[in-house]
Scaffold this active site. Structure first.
Site, PDB file in Angstrom:
ATOM      1  N   CYS A   2       0.825  -1.207   0.000  1.00 29.52           N
ATOM      2  CA  CYS A   2       0.000   0.000   0.000  1.00 29.52           C
ATOM      3  C   CYS A   2       0.857   1.255   0.000  1.00 29.52           C
ATOM      4  CB  CYS A   2      -0.916   0.010   1.220  1.00 29.52           C
ATOM      5  SG  CYS A   2      -2.122  -1.327   1.243  1.00 29.52           S
ATOM      6  N   GLU A  31       0.472   3.899   1.784  1.00 29.05           N
ATOM      7  CA  GLU A  31       0.768   4.337   3.147  1.00 29.05           C
ATOM      8  C   GLU A  31       2.009   3.646   3.685  1.00 29.05           C
ATOM      9  OE1 GLU A  31      -3.845   4.315   3.013  1.00 29.05           O
ATOM     10  OE2 GLU A  31      -2.201   3.211   2.083  1.00 29.05           O
ATOM     11  N   CYS A  33      -6.432   0.887   4.615  1.00 27.29           N
ATOM     12  CA  CYS A  33      -7.010  -0.444   4.789  1.00 27.29           C
ATOM     13  C   CYS A  33      -6.722  -0.935   6.215  1.00 27.29           C
ATOM     14  CB  CYS A  33      -6.441  -1.411   3.757  1.00 27.29           C
ATOM     15  SG  CYS A  33      -4.703  -1.863   4.015  1.00 27.29           S
ATOM     16  N   CYS A  57      -3.022  -1.452   6.973  1.00 27.56           N
ATOM     17  CA  CYS A  57      -2.272  -0.205   7.189  1.00 27.56           C
ATOM     18  C   CYS A  57      -2.631   0.435   8.524  1.00 27.56           C
ATOM     19  CB  CYS A  57      -2.505   0.771   6.048  1.00 27.56           C
ATOM     20  SG  CYS A  57      -1.639   0.280   4.535  1.00 27.56           S
TER      21      CYS A  57
END
Length: 136
Positions: A56, A58, A93, A96
């Site tokens: 991801c 992030e 998500c 994360c």
């Protein structure tokens, strides 16, 4: 060092790193993330979504932050750009959310940007983060 940024400024920083690349094995860079660390630095990252794994945006930004020896986050945002160029702010998500928490317990106070005028604390997105019940 930046003491504060508006949500819109951080959203625009995340948009600036979105550069989509399609390959036969996946899609890269259609999600961008920007975070403002507790020390006042901005870190960015993009996603990599391939058959072998997904990373991801992030976590890419967080990895860069940790490489610089920082672990506390003031604010974080992620954005997704669709095929027509429309941009959406998206929450992290579950993976994360947990990752942000695990990096530093103080990150429960991190502001997660959901819109130009909407921010929630990470602890609101992880309401049972410390719920451990012994089974009798």
């Amino acid at each position: 060092t930046i003491t504060n940024m508006t949500n819109e400024e951080l959203i625009n920083k995340a948009i600036s790193v979105v550069k989509v690349k399609k390959t036969k094995s996946g899609l890269f860079g259609d999600v961008g993330s920007a975070l403002l660390s507790e020390d006042g630095k901005v870190y960015t990252g993009v996603c990599a979504d391939v058959g072998s794994n997904t990373i991801c945006a992030e976590r890419t930004a967080l990895g860069t932050m940790m490489t610089e020896g920082e672990y506390k986050i003031k604010k974080i945002v992620a954005v997704w750009k669709d095929e027509n160029g429309a941009v959406y702010v998206i929450p992290p998500c579950g993976n994360c959310r947990q990752y942000i928490h695990d990096i530093d317990e103080g990150n429960l106070e991190t502001g997660v940007i959901l819109d130009k005028d909407k921010t929630v604390k990470l602890k609101e997105l992880l309401p049972y983060h410390d719920w451990w019940q012994k089974v009798s």
